[in-house]
Design a protein around this motif. Structure first.
Motif, mmCIF file in Angstrom:
data_model
loop_
_atom_site.group_PDB
_atom_site.id
_atom_site.type_symbol
_atom_site.label_atom_id
_atom_site.label_comp_id
_atom_site.label_asym_id
_atom_site.label_seq_id
_atom_site.Cartn_x
_atom_site.Cartn_y
_atom_site.Cartn_z
ATOM 1 N N SER A 161 0.834 -1.211 0.000
ATOM 2 C CA SER A 161 0.000 0.000 0.000
ATOM 3 C C SER A 161 0.863 1.253 0.000
ATOM 4 O O SER A 161 0.519 2.256 -0.641
ATOM 5 N N GLU A 162 2.019 1.202 0.684
ATOM 6 C CA GLU A 162 2.915 2.357 0.670
ATOM 7 C C GLU A 162 3.526 2.563 -0.714
ATOM 8 O O GLU A 162 3.703 3.706 -1.166
ATOM 9 N N LEU A 163 3.824 1.478 -1.418
ATOM 10 C CA LEU A 163 4.322 1.607 -2.787
ATOM 11 C C LEU A 163 3.294 2.301 -3.677
ATOM 12 O O LEU A 163 3.644 3.091 -4.553
ATOM 13 N N ILE A 164 2.020 2.003 -3.447
ATOM 14 C CA ILE A 164 0.952 2.620 -4.245
ATOM 15 C C ILE A 164 0.856 4.112 -3.914
ATOM 16 O O ILE A 164 0.746 4.961 -4.807
ATOM 17 N N LEU A 165 0.911 4.456 -2.632
ATOM 18 C CA LEU A 165 0.847 5.863 -2.240
ATOM 19 C C LEU A 165 2.027 6.648 -2.792
ATOM 20 O O LEU A 165 1.886 7.795 -3.207
ATOM 21 N N GLU A 166 3.203 6.024 -2.794
ATOM 22 C CA GLU A 166 4.402 6.706 -3.272
ATOM 23 C C GLU A 166 4.430 6.832 -4.795
ATOM 24 O O GLU A 166 5.236 7.562 -5.344
ATOM 25 N N GLY A 167 3.560 6.097 -5.487
ATOM 26 C CA GLY A 167 3.576 6.131 -6.944
ATOM 27 C C GLY A 167 4.584 5.187 -7.552
ATOM 28 O O GLY A 167 4.733 5.129 -8.769
ATOM 29 N N ARG A 168 5.300 4.421 -6.722
ATOM 30 C CA ARG A 168 6.268 3.468 -7.255
ATOM 31 C C ARG A 168 5.545 2.290 -7.911
ATOM 32 O O ARG A 168 6.088 1.632 -8.797
ATOM 33 N N VAL A 169 4.325 2.019 -7.466
ATOM 34 C CA VAL A 169 3.410 1.102 -8.153
ATOM 35 C C VAL A 169 2.106 1.875 -8.326
ATOM 36 O O VAL A 169 1.390 2.097 -7.356
ATOM 37 N N PRO A 170 1.774 2.331 -9.529
ATOM 38 C CA PRO A 170 0.567 3.145 -9.719
ATOM 39 C C PRO A 170 -0.700 2.318 -9.554
ATOM 40 O O PRO A 170 -0.676 1.084 -9.606
ATOM 41 N N PRO A 171 -1.846 2.965 -9.349
ATOM 42 C CA PRO A 171 -3.121 2.256 -9.405
ATOM 43 C C PRO A 171 -3.344 1.624 -10.774
ATOM 44 O O PRO A 171 -2.779 2.074 -11.777
ATOM 45 N N HIS A 172 -4.153 0.590 -10.803
ATOM 46 C CA HIS A 172 -4.534 -0.119 -12.032
ATOM 47 C C HIS A 172 -3.399 -0.966 -12.598
ATOM 48 O O HIS A 172 -3.423 -1.327 -13.773
ATOM 49 N N VAL A 173 -2.390 -1.269 -11.781
ATOM 50 C CA VAL A 173 -1.322 -2.176 -12.200
ATOM 51 C C VAL A 173 -1.705 -3.591 -11.770
ATOM 52 O O VAL A 173 -2.108 -3.827 -10.627
ATOM 53 N N ARG A 174 -1.579 -4.531 -12.684
ATOM 54 C CA ARG A 174 -1.926 -5.914 -12.374
ATOM 55 C C ARG A 174 -0.814 -6.542 -11.544
ATOM 56 O O ARG A 174 0.358 -6.528 -11.930
ATOM 57 N N LEU A 175 -1.183 -7.083 -10.394
ATOM 58 C CA LEU A 175 -0.229 -7.722 -9.502
ATOM 59 C C LEU A 175 0.078 -9.140 -9.978
ATOM 60 O O LEU A 175 -0.735 -9.757 -10.662
ATOM 61 N N PRO A 176 1.240 -9.669 -9.607
ATOM 62 C CA PRO A 176 1.574 -11.035 -10.039
ATOM 63 C C PRO A 176 0.632 -12.058 -9.417
ATOM 64 O O PRO A 176 0.027 -11.822 -8.362
ATOM 65 N N ALA A 177 0.511 -13.196 -10.067
ATOM 66 C CA ALA A 177 -0.297 -14.281 -9.525
ATOM 67 C C ALA A 177 0.244 -14.698 -8.163
ATOM 68 O O ALA A 177 1.436 -14.547 -7.876
ATOM 69 N N GLU A 178 -0.622 -15.241 -7.319
ATOM 70 C CA GLU A 178 -0.225 -15.583 -5.957
ATOM 71 C C GLU A 178 0.951 -16.557 -5.934
ATOM 72 O O GLU A 178 1.914 -16.370 -5.183
ATOM 73 N N ARG A 179 0.891 -17.585 -6.756
ATOM 74 C CA ARG A 179 1.960 -18.578 -6.754
ATOM 75 C C ARG A 179 3.288 -17.948 -7.198
ATOM 76 O O ARG A 179 4.355 -18.232 -6.634
ATOM 77 N N GLU A 180 3.233 -17.067 -8.219
ATOM 78 C CA GLU A 180 4.441 -16.426 -8.725
ATOM 79 C C GLU A 180 5.086 -15.539 -7.664
ATOM 80 O O GLU A 180 6.302 -15.563 -7.462
ATOM 81 N N LEU A 181 4.259 -14.746 -6.948
ATOM 82 C CA LEU A 181 4.815 -13.868 -5.920
ATOM 83 C C LEU A 181 5.345 -14.672 -4.737
ATOM 84 O O LEU A 181 6.389 -14.329 -4.161
ATOM 85 N N ALA A 182 4.652 -15.729 -4.376
ATOM 86 C CA ALA A 182 5.132 -16.574 -3.278
ATOM 87 C C ALA A 182 6.508 -17.151 -3.602
ATOM 88 O O ALA A 182 7.404 -17.180 -2.747
ATOM 89 N N THR A 183 6.703 -17.575 -4.846
ATOM 90 C CA THR A 183 8.000 -18.113 -5.247
ATOM 91 C C THR A 183 9.072 -17.033 -5.200
ATOM 92 O O THR A 183 10.190 -17.268 -4.716
ATOM 93 N N ALA A 184 8.753 -15.837 -5.684
ATOM 94 C CA ALA A 184 9.728 -14.751 -5.713
ATOM 95 C C ALA A 184 10.131 -14.307 -4.313
ATOM 96 O O ALA A 184 11.286 -13.957 -4.064
ATOM 97 N N LEU A 185 9.157 -14.311 -3.375
ATOM 98 C CA LEU A 185 9.437 -13.868 -2.010
ATOM 99 C C LEU A 185 9.883 -15.006 -1.097
ATOM 100 O O LEU A 185 10.252 -14.774 0.056
ATOM 101 N N ARG A 186 9.787 -16.240 -1.607
ATOM 102 C CA ARG A 186 10.155 -17.431 -0.835
ATOM 103 C C ARG A 186 9.316 -17.539 0.432
ATOM 104 O O ARG A 186 9.819 -17.751 1.542
ATOM 105 N N ILE A 187 8.021 -17.331 0.251
ATOM 106 C CA ILE A 187 7.069 -17.500 1.340
ATOM 107 C C ILE A 187 5.955 -18.407 0.849
ATOM 108 O O ILE A 187 5.911 -18.794 -0.322
ATOM 109 N N SER A 188 5.064 -18.767 1.741
ATOM 110 C CA SER A 188 3.983 -19.679 1.354
ATOM 111 C C SER A 188 2.933 -18.962 0.523
ATOM 112 O O SER A 188 2.728 -17.747 0.663
ATOM 113 N N ARG A 189 2.267 -19.713 -0.326
ATOM 114 C CA ARG A 189 1.182 -19.134 -1.113
ATOM 115 C C ARG A 189 0.050 -18.665 -0.201
ATOM 116 O O ARG A 189 -0.619 -17.669 -0.497
ATOM 117 N N ALA A 190 -0.157 -19.346 0.928
ATOM 118 C CA ALA A 190 -1.212 -18.938 1.854
ATOM 119 C C ALA A 190 -0.956 -17.538 2.394
ATOM 120 O O ALA A 190 -1.897 -16.750 2.581
#
Length: 495
Positions: free
Chosen positions: A47-76
């Motif tokens: 949410s802070e990235l969105i407020l800062e404009g580093r990620v603008p509104p209406h940007v499609r976020l990565p799929a849950e499985r893809e982000l979990a792999t990138a962050l090395r955390i669980s999909r849950a």
């Protein structure tokens, strides 16, 4: 295989937008995430990235499985993050189509709050726009008063702009080397208004636009809101990547290309005459509408003022060139007067487009603008002298307090594009606000999220002593985050 940047897509019902990959979002989220449960920390940081404009509104976020792999955390955990973002209005989803960033009702992005007046004790480096001397403004108001009286008994609607002001702007183009008649001029409420009118008339969702990266944030946002698919072309310290630009004009088949060739915002670079001719030739071959922003063209500090871009092409290569400009940088941002120069038939169509938005511009502002323009080079000349003094003060203060920072002195314009050497600009900008300085990190000028985080745009539009004090406060903000002597805690100002 390297990740070359956010991909573009056209989503049903939403138009064009950006898609962040898991690796890109993970890179933006790198560093300490704060306290509390992991999913709440991640949601707060997104949410802070969105407020800062580093990620603008209406940007499609990565799929849950893809982000979990990138962050090395669980999909849950990622599922919980997305659920919390949706619950609080930071994201929206549609089954089978993905999740997009959003701005909750009542929240303002920092790019909006930065346009509000800063507290009295705050030094505002977020806006690269000068003020106007009070005596000059008073004299122009007095000169405009009799003309205003003659307009008082008329309806006051001028969709094309006041005839006298159109003629004055046309004469300025002619004097600079581009023969122009008033029928080719449309007076607008600033250059941004001119760009918005052009996008509304000529462009549709999903069409491509070539842009510089970095570039003017409000122009990039206008393209995003028009749901265009932007194709960024690099602008480096050495200038425009001409091979990439010419290639993009031919390969991407853009509907529109937006360029700032005159003392480019934010880098201050000036495009050479041969490169201008090359761009005009390539643009004519691709059929793109070329929107040239000349808002800063008069602010030549170390070189002669450039010839209008459209004057650099061969016969027959400028039929789809639209030049936009304004008085915001050369005179005063509070005077919301701009213009565009285009083929007369297009000007007629754009006048029809503007009627449904504002009917016509303020007669008072236009008469004041005409009075200021009639003073000739008097105000711009004094402004250039002050800008040179202010630029020297800023560069001297930076060299004293931040000797490791680098920049290339621009030949014109209003700001430095400073390289900090490491991607810490967003956090330093946040810390600087706590010390009474508002400033923009380079990521605000990026066509794609997550780049230029090692850069700061530093305007030299304030008095010399104020600029020196701003740099001193920024040095204090930086020192607050330095590790104790003898320790190694990684980069300074880590997000």
């Amino acid at each position: 295989m390297t990740d070359r940047g956010p991909s573009r897509h056209v989503d049903e019902g939403r138009g064009a937008g950006l898609t962040l990959s898991g690796r890109q979002l993970a890179a933006l989220l790198s560093g300490p995430a704060g306290s509390g449960p992991a999913y709440r920390r991640l949601a707060r940081n997104i949410s802070e990235l969105i407020l800062e404009g580093r990620v603008p509104p209406h940007v499609r976020l990565p799929a849950e499985r893809e982000l979990a792999t990138a962050l090395r955390i669980s999909r849950a955990t990622v599922t919980a993050v997305y659920d919390l973002l949706r619950e609080n209005g930071w994201a929206h989803s549609r089954r089978g189509a993905g999740t997009w960033t959003a701005l909750p009702e009542g929240r303002q992005p920092h790019r909006v709050t930065r346009q509000l007046m800063a507290p009295d004790a705050t030094i505002d480096l977020a806006r690269a726009a000068p003020g106007v001397p009070e005596d000059v403004l008073a004299a122009a108001l007095a000169e405009a008063a009799p003309a205003l009286a003659s307009h008082a008994h008329t309806p006051g609607y001028h969709p094309y702009g006041l005839p006298g002001l159109r003629a004055a702007v046309a004469e300025r183009f002619t004097r600079r080397g581009l023969p122009t008649v008033p029928e080719q001029i449309l007076i607008t409420s600033g250059a941004q208004h001119a760009l918005t009118l052009v996008l509304g008339l000529l462009c549709g969702p999903g069409e491509r636009s070539v842009v510089e990266s970095p570039s003017y944030p409000n122009a990039l946002e206008a393209l995003r809101r028009a749901r265009m698919r932007t194709v960024p072309v690099p602008v480096t310290e050495d200038g425009w990547d001409m091979a990439a630009l010419v290639s993009a004009l031919g390969r991407a088949a853009p509907r529109l290309t937006y360029l700032i060739p005159d003392f480019h915002n934010p880098t201050g670079l000036l495009m050479s005459a041969p490169d201008r001719a090359r761009v005009l030739h390539a643009a004519a071959g691709s059929g793109t509408w070329l929107v040239v922003d000349e808002t800063l063209a008069e602010l030549a500090l170390d070189v002669p003022a450039p010839t209008p871009f459209a004057a650099c092409g061969a016969p027959g290569e400028t039929g789809q060139v639209i030049t936009v400009g304004s008085m915001s940088k050369s005179h005063w941002g509070g005077l919301r007067i701009g213009w565009l120069r285009a083929p007369a038939r297009l000007v007629t169509e754009l006048a029809g487009q503007r009627i449904v938005t504002d009917v016509g511009g303020s007669v008072v502002d236009q008469l004041l603008a005409l009075a200021l323009l009639s003073r000739g080079p008097e105000l711009p000349g004094a402004r250039l002298r002050r800008l040179r003094e202010q630029r020297a003060a800023l560069t001297g203060a930076l060299a004293a307090h931040f000797p490791a920072w680098t920049w290339r002195q621009p030949p014109g314009g209003l700001s430095l594009w400073v390289d900090l050497g490491e991607p810490v600009a967003p956090d330093l900008a946040a810390r600087a606000r706590e010390h009474g300085v508002r400033i923009e990190a380079g990521s605000c000028f990026a066509a794609d999220p997550g780049v230029f985080e090692q850069r700061l745009r530093m305007p030299f539009t304030l008095p010399p002593d104020t600029l020196r004090e701003a740099v001193r406060r920024m040095a204090s903000a930086a020192a607050d985050r330095l590790p104790p002597a003898g320790t190694d805690r990684g980069p300074r100002w880590v997000v």
